[in-house]
Design a protein around this motif. Sequence first.
Motif, mmCIF file in Angstrom:
data_model
loop_
_atom_site.group_PDB
_atom_site.id
_atom_site.type_symbol
_atom_site.label_atom_id
_atom_site.label_comp_id
_atom_site.label_asym_id
_atom_site.label_seq_id
_atom_site.Cartn_x
_atom_site.Cartn_y
_atom_site.Cartn_z
ATOM 1 N N THR A 1 0.778 -1.292 0.013
ATOM 2 C CA THR A 1 -0.099 -0.006 0.050
ATOM 3 C C THR A 1 0.844 1.192 0.006
ATOM 4 O O THR A 1 0.172 2.539 0.020
ATOM 5 N N THR A 2 2.625 1.093 0.011
ATOM 6 C CA THR A 2 3.091 2.327 0.046
ATOM 7 C C THR A 2 3.127 2.785 -1.324
ATOM 8 O O THR A 2 3.836 1.840 -2.119
ATOM 9 N N PRO A 3 2.759 3.932 -1.616
ATOM 10 C CA PRO A 3 2.936 4.498 -2.958
ATOM 11 C C PRO A 3 4.415 4.844 -3.209
ATOM 12 O O PRO A 3 5.188 5.101 -2.581
ATOM 13 N N THR A 4 4.734 4.488 -4.711
ATOM 14 C CA THR A 4 6.136 5.093 -5.086
ATOM 15 C C THR A 4 5.920 6.521 -5.793
ATOM 16 O O THR A 4 4.829 6.898 -6.167
ATOM 17 N N GLN A 5 7.011 7.121 -5.756
ATOM 18 C CA GLN A 5 6.757 8.389 -6.734
ATOM 19 C C GLN A 5 7.191 8.372 -7.893
ATOM 20 O O GLN A 5 7.920 7.959 -8.339
ATOM 21 N N PRO A 6 5.886 8.828 -8.693
ATOM 22 C CA PRO A 6 6.185 8.972 -9.910
ATOM 23 C C PRO A 6 7.541 9.696 -10.412
ATOM 24 O O PRO A 6 7.884 10.746 -10.035
ATOM 25 N N THR A 7 7.855 9.166 -11.573
ATOM 26 C CA THR A 7 9.129 9.758 -12.060
ATOM 27 C C THR A 7 8.775 10.720 -13.274
ATOM 28 O O THR A 7 7.806 10.549 -14.051
ATOM 29 N N GLN A 8 9.010 12.210 -12.860
ATOM 30 C CA GLN A 8 8.812 12.960 -13.989
ATOM 31 C C GLN A 8 9.682 12.977 -15.415
ATOM 32 O O GLN A 8 10.731 12.639 -15.419
ATOM 33 N N PRO A 9 9.114 13.190 -16.398
ATOM 34 C CA PRO A 9 9.791 12.986 -17.751
ATOM 35 C C PRO A 9 10.515 14.199 -17.734
ATOM 36 O O PRO A 9 10.427 15.521 -17.329
ATOM 37 N N VAL A 10 11.714 13.947 -18.262
ATOM 38 C CA VAL A 10 12.962 14.771 -18.406
ATOM 39 C C VAL A 10 13.267 15.001 -19.806
ATOM 40 O O VAL A 10 13.278 14.068 -20.556
ATOM 41 N N GLY A 11 13.281 16.297 -20.366
ATOM 42 C CA GLY A 11 13.777 16.554 -21.566
ATOM 43 C C GLY A 11 12.722 16.328 -22.647
ATOM 44 O O GLY A 11 13.280 16.231 -24.121
ATOM 45 N N ASN A 12 11.551 16.037 -22.519
ATOM 46 C CA ASN A 12 10.749 15.731 -23.452
ATOM 47 C C ASN A 12 10.096 16.895 -24.155
ATOM 48 O O ASN A 12 10.116 17.995 -23.510
ATOM 49 N N THR A 13 9.535 16.659 -25.367
ATOM 50 C CA THR A 13 9.001 18.166 -26.194
ATOM 51 C C THR A 13 7.470 17.808 -25.677
ATOM 52 O O THR A 13 7.009 17.099 -25.003
ATOM 53 N N LEU A 14 6.860 19.319 -26.091
ATOM 54 C CA LEU A 14 5.589 19.519 -25.920
ATOM 55 C C LEU A 14 4.825 19.413 -27.347
ATOM 56 O O LEU A 14 5.197 20.237 -28.066
ATOM 57 N N LYS A 15 3.680 18.886 -27.471
ATOM 58 C CA LYS A 15 2.692 19.099 -28.715
ATOM 59 C C LYS A 15 1.619 19.829 -28.106
ATOM 60 O O LYS A 15 1.015 19.442 -27.231
ATOM 61 N N LEU A 16 1.339 21.024 -28.894
ATOM 62 C CA LEU A 16 0.311 21.989 -28.346
ATOM 63 C C LEU A 16 -0.681 21.874 -29.539
ATOM 64 O O LEU A 16 -0.571 21.939 -30.654
ATOM 65 N N ASN A 17 -1.945 21.703 -28.986
ATOM 66 C CA ASN A 17 -2.973 21.748 -29.803
ATOM 67 C C ASN A 17 -3.954 22.916 -29.648
ATOM 68 O O ASN A 17 -4.446 23.242 -28.295
ATOM 69 N N ALA A 18 -4.439 23.609 -30.597
ATOM 70 C CA ALA A 18 -5.209 24.911 -30.287
ATOM 71 C C ALA A 18 -6.543 24.341 -30.950
ATOM 72 O O ALA A 18 -6.910 24.059 -32.021
ATOM 73 N N THR A 19 -7.587 24.471 -30.157
ATOM 74 C CA THR A 19 -9.236 24.279 -30.440
ATOM 75 C C THR A 19 -10.011 25.403 -30.138
ATOM 76 O O THR A 19 -9.622 26.380 -29.338
ATOM 77 N N SER A 20 -11.228 25.388 -30.537
ATOM 78 C CA SER A 20 -12.270 26.319 -30.353
ATOM 79 C C SER A 20 -13.533 25.821 -30.792
ATOM 80 O O SER A 20 -13.606 24.851 -31.628
ATOM 81 N N ASN A 21 -14.658 26.282 -30.272
ATOM 82 C CA ASN A 21 -16.050 25.939 -30.618
ATOM 83 C C ASN A 21 -16.474 26.763 -32.112
ATOM 84 O O ASN A 21 -17.151 26.609 -32.603
ATOM 85 N N TYR A 22 -15.639 27.681 -32.288
ATOM 86 C CA TYR A 22 -15.819 28.691 -33.515
ATOM 87 C C TYR A 22 -14.706 28.583 -34.502
ATOM 88 O O TYR A 22 -14.904 28.471 -35.662
ATOM 89 N N PHE A 23 -13.519 28.896 -33.948
ATOM 90 C CA PHE A 23 -12.495 29.008 -34.637
ATOM 91 C C PHE A 23 -11.747 27.637 -35.129
ATOM 92 O O PHE A 23 -12.102 26.486 -34.379
ATOM 93 N N SER A 24 -10.882 27.464 -36.329
ATOM 94 C CA SER A 24 -10.291 26.374 -36.662
ATOM 95 C C SER A 24 -9.445 26.032 -35.770
ATOM 96 O O SER A 24 -8.999 26.626 -34.700
ATOM 97 N N SER A 25 -8.986 24.633 -35.843
ATOM 98 C CA SER A 25 -7.865 24.034 -34.821
ATOM 99 C C SER A 25 -6.374 24.067 -35.645
ATOM 100 O O SER A 25 -6.284 24.241 -36.993
ATOM 101 N N ALA A 26 -5.508 23.990 -34.732
ATOM 102 C CA ALA A 26 -4.183 24.225 -35.302
ATOM 103 C C ALA A 26 -3.278 23.406 -34.298
ATOM 104 O O ALA A 26 -3.648 23.032 -32.959
ATOM 105 N N VAL A 27 -2.004 22.837 -34.775
ATOM 106 C CA VAL A 27 -1.181 22.216 -33.974
ATOM 107 C C VAL A 27 0.336 22.341 -34.136
ATOM 108 O O VAL A 27 0.596 22.685 -35.365
ATOM 109 N N TYR A 28 0.834 22.516 -33.015
ATOM 110 C CA TYR A 28 2.457 22.784 -33.118
ATOM 111 C C TYR A 28 3.140 21.831 -32.312
ATOM 112 O O TYR A 28 2.976 21.639 -31.321
ATOM 113 N N ASP A 29 4.152 21.063 -32.924
ATOM 114 C CA ASP A 29 4.987 19.917 -32.235
ATOM 115 C C ASP A 29 6.185 20.453 -32.038
ATOM 116 O O ASP A 29 6.685 21.299 -32.332
ATOM 117 N N ASN A 30 6.940 19.420 -31.194
ATOM 118 C CA ASN A 30 8.333 19.422 -30.738
ATOM 119 C C ASN A 30 8.662 20.924 -30.098
ATOM 120 O O ASN A 30 9.763 21.544 -30.643
#
Length: 771
Positions: free
Chosen positions: A370-399
């Motif tokens: 029952t003793t939890p282990t501490q999750p390891t945080q990812p190091v050095g990974n990139t981010l993928k960003l998604n831009a969304t909206s109910n009216y405007f179109s979507s866009a994506v930017y990676d790395n």
Amino acid sequence: MKNTKKLISIVLAAMLVITAAVSAGVTATAASDTLASYYSTNPGGNVGAQKTITVDGDISDWDSSMLIAQGAANDDPRVYRPNSMYEVAEDLYALYGAYDDSNLYLMWEMTNVQDVVAPNDDYPLSQGTLYETMEFPLFIFIDTGKTADAIGNNGQTTTGGTLWDKNITVQNSFNRVIATNVKGNNGPWIYGGTSAGVNPVEMYNASTSGVVVKYGKGILSQNVYGIDKAYGTYNNRVPGDMCNEDAAWVDFNTKGHKSSTMDFHYEVSVPLDRLGITKSDITSNGIGAMLALTSGLSGMDCLPYDLSMNDNADLDDGEHSQENNSFEKSDEDFITASFARIGALGGGTPVTQPTQPTTPTQPTQPTNPTTPTQPTQPVGNTLKLNATSNYFSSAVYDNLNAGDTVTVKYNLTANYPVASAQWQLDYDNTKLRLKTSPTALCTAGGAVNSAALPIVGNFTDIESPADFSTGKAFVQAEFEVIGSGNTTVNLTVNELNLGYSRNNNLYLASVVEDGVIKNVSGQTGFTNATVSQSTNITTGADSEDTLTVHVTSNFFEDADATFDAGTGKVTVSYLLSSSMPVFNTQWLMTYDSSKLTVDTPSMPKVSNPSFTLKNGKIIGSFTDLSLVDYDYLDDFVTVTFNVVGTGTTTVNLQLDYLGVGYYKDGDVVEAYPVDDGVKKVITGQPGFEQYYNNNVSLVYEGTPDFKRGDVDLNGTVQINDATELQRYLAEFNSLSAAQMLAADANADGKVDVRDVTAIQRALADKYVIPD
């Protein structure tokens, strides 16, 4: 002078009607990811409240909307040891936050459920309450977000070891530590430091810190949740069981707990100037807080809660204390939980840990399913960003990488003016840090509140609707990347209305109504209407149509603004009010010469200032023994720049010396609120006991050419200016950046009804408006 965040934030607070609920609380870091749902940080998006609290031991000023961290009862480490002194009065339960123009306020609750779980053990109640008998040290870590005085090295001291030898280190970056004990007779002290760690010599001692601590019986919480003793092994408890959602969680109030006599609370007020911040820093960017309570040689509890307070709970402490007591009284505690946020969510990103022998390692967890282990945080990974909206179109930017600047723009083109809109923008503040000022988020202006998530905004102007005929960003937000993985920025358009007046008739058409997209081409007056939209994401280097100027300083508050690429000149001004005259100063301003070149540097109130211009630098100074008054908030250092580039840039003023004084016996008695680049408290010097100052920053388009009180900018102060300001305060109209500056008729750094009165009194020859 310029468009200050202080002015804008106060005005927005008056004019903005919040129309969308805030999002859920901040996502916790590794240390608290596995905690049961009874624990939370910024629950429901709560970030405290703007409210003046009377610190007197009475909690009637507080309410549940100010809750910023929730703990649990009966999680004192000693409940895991047989025959241990129970001492569960040292049990943090909830943390609350508030602030006003002058102070940060904190209140925390402490529970003592031994009347239910150990009714035969009357210690320490037989000796009195905790605050009457004990002297356990406690620490309040404050993250102001200011990088100039951030404390590094995990908060170890610069001389080695830990503050007060309590074996507590902290992963999160912070700027101040407030230290005292639960009895309140040691301190309160305030400590600062550098990237090398906490300075073990206090920045402010008990007589100069200005910190007030009061306590009393009773708590605000209506329920006291925790794990009952009837679960597990000894006392039916095992380390880490607070991570088990199926543990024997109970409301102790339903089992006979008397909260009014067993539980108690603390109230604390901390002067904002002792933290090196202003109210606008809190409302614009937020600050972080972590409360840690100690006993023996180590931490025993903290809010927000961190599992380092429990990892050795079932081991004996025979080497340092009593064999039957918990090793938590002596082990090393490395807190990795996110700080609770006050004023605004976001920020508080844990720093990357340097590899060094002095960094404490986490003790090995006992083998227990029952003793939890501490999750390891990812190091050095990139981010993928998604831009969304109910009216405007979507866009994506990676790395995208940590530290990158990325801008999301929702672009609109309409051949009819836009009369009104209502919208909200949501993003993950654990992966993105918002850099855009509230005034620049929506190009149509209006009221915007970026202090919580989602950001909400609205505007309406029938007389001068917004022109999108050539296309431009409707909502735009610049972020700094602070996380990795996947994330989404989403714009919800609730209302978007075209509108115009013709022949005394008003025509309106809804492009979006209640979040639903409408077809306007069939509506009277809009048969030829065309509306198009798009979304694009660019990195900082790709943004060529705007210039964002961040204004920073070691003494003056920060400010920022975004300008169109066609802007020819921008002015940066640092404003000062001082209760005593100034007789000298020395400063260094740095700027990016690829984006800005100097047009005119000035110190408007000084007769013979000295300026030395170098590429990317201005060195300034003056000495005047006749003494220069800054009774009102006025320009101290003002520089107008020519705009030669776009993107993002910073103008920084390093104030090295600021001398104030008064004449006595024919000579100047002097003191230095800033000495060798360090802010000093001079109220301990004879003759300066009542000294105070106010210092803000502004950045605005063009050159300083406005006159206080001339709200309509026609060159004279008339009754129309008072009327215009009254309409603004009643939310009938909006004011430009220049009008906002002129509207501060009494020069107190705020725009409110007192400025209307100042104009009216000036017109009646009963008041002189400051220059």
